[in-house]
Scaffold this active site. Structure first.
Site, mmCIF file in Angstrom:
data_model
loop_
_atom_site.group_PDB
_atom_site.id
_atom_site.type_symbol
_atom_site.label_atom_id
_atom_site.label_comp_id
_atom_site.label_asym_id
_atom_site.label_seq_id
_atom_site.Cartn_x
_atom_site.Cartn_y
_atom_site.Cartn_z
ATOM 1 N N HIS A 108 -1.640 -5.526 1.411
ATOM 2 C CA HIS A 108 -2.875 -6.298 1.186
ATOM 3 C C HIS A 108 -2.521 -7.683 0.651
ATOM 4 C CE1 HIS A 108 -6.819 -7.505 -0.316
ATOM 5 N NE2 HIS A 108 -6.156 -7.948 -1.374
ATOM 6 N N LYS A 137 0.832 -1.200 0.000
ATOM 7 C CA LYS A 137 0.000 0.000 0.000
ATOM 8 C C LYS A 137 0.874 1.261 0.000
ATOM 9 C CE LYS A 137 -3.669 -2.447 2.556
ATOM 10 N NZ LYS A 137 -4.547 -2.426 3.755
ATOM 11 N N TYR A 150 -12.148 -2.877 -2.856
ATOM 12 C CA TYR A 150 -12.660 -2.943 -1.483
ATOM 13 C C TYR A 150 -14.190 -2.948 -1.423
ATOM 14 C CZ TYR A 150 -8.030 -2.456 0.670
ATOM 15 O OH TYR A 150 -6.738 -2.675 1.105
ATOM 16 N N ASN A 152 -1.678 -0.280 7.472
ATOM 17 C CA ASN A 152 -1.146 -1.623 7.734
ATOM 18 C C ASN A 152 -0.347 -2.210 6.568
ATOM 19 O OD1 ASN A 152 -3.238 -2.301 6.067
ATOM 20 N ND2 ASN A 152 -4.324 -3.595 7.533
ATOM 21 N N GLU A 167 -9.233 -10.565 -7.725
ATOM 22 C CA GLU A 167 -8.319 -9.429 -7.553
ATOM 23 C C GLU A 167 -7.228 -9.433 -8.613
ATOM 24 O OE1 GLU A 167 -9.164 -9.083 -2.744
ATOM 25 O OE2 GLU A 167 -7.177 -9.734 -3.414
HETATM 26 P P1 IDP Z 1 -7.213 -7.434 5.636
HETATM 27 O O1 IDP Z 1 -6.463 -6.375 4.844
HETATM 28 O O2 IDP Z 1 -6.358 -7.990 6.733
HETATM 29 O O3 IDP Z 1 -7.823 -8.492 4.752
HETATM 30 P P2 IDP Z 1 -9.928 -6.392 5.975
HETATM 31 O O4 IDP Z 1 -10.788 -6.681 7.151
HETATM 32 O O5 IDP Z 1 -10.280 -7.075 4.671
HETATM 33 O O6 IDP Z 1 -8.413 -6.708 6.395
HETATM 34 O O7 IDP Z 1 -9.930 -4.835 5.760
HETATM 35 C C1 IDP Z 1 -9.391 -4.274 4.589
HETATM 36 C C2 IDP Z 1 -8.553 -3.074 4.943
HETATM 37 O O8 IDP Z 1 -9.395 -2.064 5.462
HETATM 38 C C3 IDP Z 1 -7.509 -3.322 6.040
HETATM 39 O O9 IDP Z 1 -6.304 -3.895 5.563
HETATM 40 C C4 IDP Z 1 -7.305 -1.920 6.572
HETATM 41 O O10 IDP Z 1 -6.431 -1.192 5.706
HETATM 42 C C5 IDP Z 1 -8.696 -1.326 6.445
HETATM 43 N N1 IDP Z 1 -9.431 -1.423 7.708
HETATM 44 C C6 IDP Z 1 -10.040 -2.507 8.215
HETATM 45 N N2 IDP Z 1 -10.622 -2.247 9.387
HETATM 46 C C7 IDP Z 1 -10.382 -0.932 9.624
HETATM 47 C C8 IDP Z 1 -10.725 -0.040 10.677
HETATM 48 O O11 IDP Z 1 -11.377 -0.398 11.664
HETATM 49 N N3 IDP Z 1 -10.278 1.250 10.556
HETATM 50 C C9 IDP Z 1 -9.557 1.686 9.483
HETATM 51 N N4 IDP Z 1 -9.213 0.874 8.465
HETATM 52 C C10 IDP Z 1 -9.618 -0.410 8.534
HETATM 53 MG MG MG Z 2 -9.393 -8.434 3.395
#
Ligand code: IDP
Ligand code: MG
Length: 149
Positions: free
Chosen positions: A115, A9, A49, A112, A126
């Site tokens: 992805h 990212k 997303y 984080n 994807e």
């Molecule tokens: P993942 O990336 O570990 O699969 P997902 O639950 O699919 O996690 O969420 C997608 C992305 O959305 C996360 O990687 C993160 O960047 C963002 N995200 C998820 N939950 C939150 C939140 O509570 N606050 C802000 N961003 C979030």
């Molecule tokens: Mg995810």
């Protein structure tokens, strides 16, 4: 062989850990079959997303993911989808184990770093969303017999 979609990212690019992340996937034994630096537009980010579109963080997430260059990749190998998720670590970097990418380099869920597809169906969707067929190169590393029996 299984393939998964991985994206470093914009925060991972800005933090200067593109090489380190690629190194971890290479060192594990996975094969890089697609790679490009690009800036995602809103449409692509929203499609990627789409499953989160009702969530309160969706707008911020799309804003963030389109905010600068990211590195889109496809990695190949036996069990690469689940294994990549382990290399990446838990969604919230504060819960991610040390030794994982998010555990070693991140402190907040909205930044984080990386992805990874979460299942075979999403991986296929994807990869198709982010790459044209001709941008992917199927090849077999000469070390394959030293990775698989
Ligand atoms: P993942 O990336 O570990 O699969 P997902 O639950 O699919 O996690 O969420 C997608 C992305 O959305 C996360 O990687 C993160 O960047 C963002 N995200 C998820 N939950 C939150 C939140 O509570 N606050 C802000 N961003 C979030
Ligand atoms: Mg995810």
């Amino acid at each position: 062989m299984e393939r998964t979609f991985i994206a470093i990212k914009p925060d991972g690019v800005q933090r200067g850990i593109v090489g380190e992340i690629i190194r971890r996937f290479e060192a594990k034994g996975f094969t890089l079959v697609g790679l490009k630096l690009m800036q995602a537009n809103r449409e692509l980010a929203e499609q990627h997303y789409a499953v989160h579109k009702e969530r309160p963080f969706f707008a911020g997430l799309v804003e963030f993911i389109t905010s600068g260059p990211l590195v889109a990749m496809v990695w190949e190998g036996d069990g690469v989808i689940a294994s990549a998720r382990k290399l990446i670590g838990a969604t919230n970097p504060l819960n991610a184990e040390p030794g994982t990418i998010r555990g070693d380099y991140g402190v907040s869920v909205g930044r984080n770093l990386i992805h990874g597809s979460d299942a075979p169906e999403t991986a296929q969707q994807e990869i198709k969303l982010w790459f044209k067929d001709e941008e992917l190169v199927g090849w077999q590393p000469t070390i394959t017999p030293w990775l698989y029996e």
